[in-house]
Enzyme design. Structure first.
Site, short mmCIF file in Angstrom:
data_model
loop_
_atom_site.label_atom_id
_atom_site.label_comp_id
_atom_site.label_asym_id
_atom_site.label_seq_id
_atom_site.Cartn_x
_atom_site.Cartn_y
_atom_site.Cartn_z
N GLY A 207 0.83 -1.21 0.00
CA GLY A 207 0.00 0.00 0.00
C GLY A 207 0.85 1.24 0.00
O GLY A 207 2.05 1.18 -0.25
N ASN A 208 0.23 2.37 0.27
CA ASN A 208 0.99 3.63 0.36
C ASN A 208 0.34 4.53 1.40
O ASN A 208 -0.67 4.17 2.00
CB ASN A 208 1.08 4.29 -1.02
CG ASN A 208 -0.28 4.61 -1.56
OD1 ASN A 208 -1.00 5.45 -1.03
ND2 ASN A 208 -0.69 3.91 -2.63
N ARG A 209 0.93 5.70 1.61
CA ARG A 209 0.51 6.54 2.74
C ARG A 209 -0.65 7.49 2.42
O ARG A 209 -0.98 8.34 3.24
CB ARG A 209 1.70 7.40 3.19
CG ARG A 209 2.82 6.60 3.78
CD ARG A 209 3.93 7.54 4.22
NE ARG A 209 5.17 6.83 4.44
CZ ARG A 209 5.45 6.12 5.51
NH1 ARG A 209 4.58 6.04 6.49
NH2 ARG A 209 6.60 5.49 5.62
N SER A 210 -1.28 7.35 1.28
CA SER A 210 -2.37 8.28 0.95
C SER A 210 -3.54 8.13 1.94
O SER A 210 -3.98 7.03 2.23
CB SER A 210 -2.88 7.98 -0.47
OG SER A 210 -4.06 8.71 -0.69
#
Ligand code: CTP
Length: 397
Positions: A207-210
């Site tokens: 995933g990512n930090r958005s």
């Protein structure tokens, strides 16, 4: 904003002290702020606090004989350009949804023709309760504008949905409503938001930090300006905005399919989502147990959703984001060209307090001609409005 009158209703929530900031910011913009405190609100903040900030009398009682208003709920209801209830408890929401008028604030709202803004603040359980959700839906259907609540730390000490929206975001929304921009009426808009998740096994993902906040702010702003908005959302902890059709997706592939199904029918596509560029070649059916010291994952490219829409006919306005850690303008321009975009919103995610997860964002808007508009650090609602101002200009061209 001078000559505008905003009635600020404050109800009995611990967030009532933040309403002082809302009153202060509105007053500094030259707006006449008429404050109505409910009885419960006076347990948290005093009328004197608001009187000192707004230099106006504060209404706390329906039967105040010394009041300068003849009959407050009529006088203020008629005078108001807008009524904002911030914070709004589950109790006031229930009363307003059902037309109860048993104090100055509820009488004023019932008697007004002005737009009403509600910023809920309450415990997660109360917010999620179906009856509160039903009441909020009723208010939305009656044209009330809802701001927040956010996910975060609550008075109970717990973490969850129900936190009062930041005062500057509330002030921004109020100012835009006072401006009454309805320049996206009749427009079909798709906005993507959040960070996609690519499963490795049933419990793990890439995933990512958005946080999704920028995309959600854009969706709410476009809705408030009259557009019909569909929000294709990767997982976030944000409340679903009312009046917007939300399509939940998890992976880049699912987001790509959702965009592909709708793209030929829309006027505007804004890709605010942080889409994973790679996914595991194979999702493991069972949870992978730890074994060796190393675990090499083989990844493959996901579809570039925005690039794929370049050949779509009829072609909508296409706006992308470029989240960069270096060479901001150069990298953003390359993306604008490669994906053949109408606008790209470049943000340097290394700036403290801006970008991923933050309530604020500092962005640069670049168009096809290479024209660059640098915005200061603003809350995401403001950034959303500024982006939509550019979109509206492009539509007019
Ligand atoms: N985007 C997309 N599909 C992808 C990756 C990105 O539609 N698979 C969109 C994003 O939503 C954003 C824009 O393309 O609007 C740029 O995304 P970004 O991640 O900054 O750039 P990438 O094109 O992925 O390039 P890189 O990761 O190499 O910086």
């Amino acid at each position: 904003m001078s000559n505008k009158i905003v009635v600020l209703g404050v109800t009995g929530s611990i967030a009532a002290y933040k309403a002082v900031d809302v009153a202060s910011q509105l007053t500094q913009k030259g707006i006449d702020v008429e404050v109505i405190l409910t009885k419960a609100a006076t347990q948290f903040v005093t009328p004197l606090t608001f009187r000192s900030i707004t230099a106006r009398p504060v209404v706390t009682d329906m039967f105040q004989l010394a009041s300068p208003f003849s009959i407050e709920h009529v006088a203020l209801a008629e005078a108001a350009d807008l009524i904002a209830i911030a914070p709004a408890t589950a109790n006031i929401i229930a009363k307003l949804a059902n037309g109860i008028a048993d104090d100055s604030l509820t009488c004023t709202v019932l008697a007004t023709a002005a737009p009403v803004v509600i910023a809920p603040a309450m415990h997660t359980g109360m917010y999620n309760n179906p009856v509160t959700q039903l009441n909020l839906t009723k208010l939305h259907q009656r044209g009330f504008t809802l701001i927040g609540p956010l996910h975060g730390r609550l008075a109970s000490g717990g973490i969850g949905l129900g936190r009062f929206a930041p005062p500057d975001e509330i002030v921004t929304t109020i100012c835009h409503l006072l401006d009454r921009k309805k320049d996206l009426i009749g427009k079909e808009v798709i906005i993507t938001a959040g960070g996609t998740q690519e499963a490795i096994d049933p419990v793990r993902y890439i995933g990512n930090r958005s946080s999704g906040k920028m995309g959600y702010a854009l969706a709410a702003a476009a809705r408030d300006r009259g557009a019909h908005v569909r929000l294709i959302s990767a997982p976030t902890s944000l409340a679903k905005p009312l009046g917007i059709e939300v399509i939940d997706v998890q992976t880049a592939e699912e987001m790509s399919v959702a965009v592909g199904e709708m793209i030929s029918r829309v006027d505007i596509l804004i890709m605010a989502a942080a889409v994973a560029d790679y996914r595991p070649v194979k999702m493991q059916k069972e949870k992978v147990k730890k074994a060796d010291q190393r675990w090499d994952l083989t990844l493959e490219r996901t579809p570039d959703i925005l690039a794929e829409t370049a050949s779509c006919t009829p072609r909508p306005l296409r706006i992308g984001f470029a989240a960069e850690t270096e060479n901001l303008l150069h990298n953003a321009k390359v993306k604008l060209d490669q994906k053949d975009l109408d606008l790209i919103i470049a943000n340097d995610i290394t700036i403290a307090g801006s970008g991923f997860g933050a309530d604020q964002n500092q962005v640069v808007i670049i168009d096809r001609t290479g024209c660059i508009e640098e915005l200061p650090l603003l809350n995401k609602t403001d950034v959303a409005q500024r982006i939509l101002d550019r979109v509206v200009k492009l539509l007019a061209e």
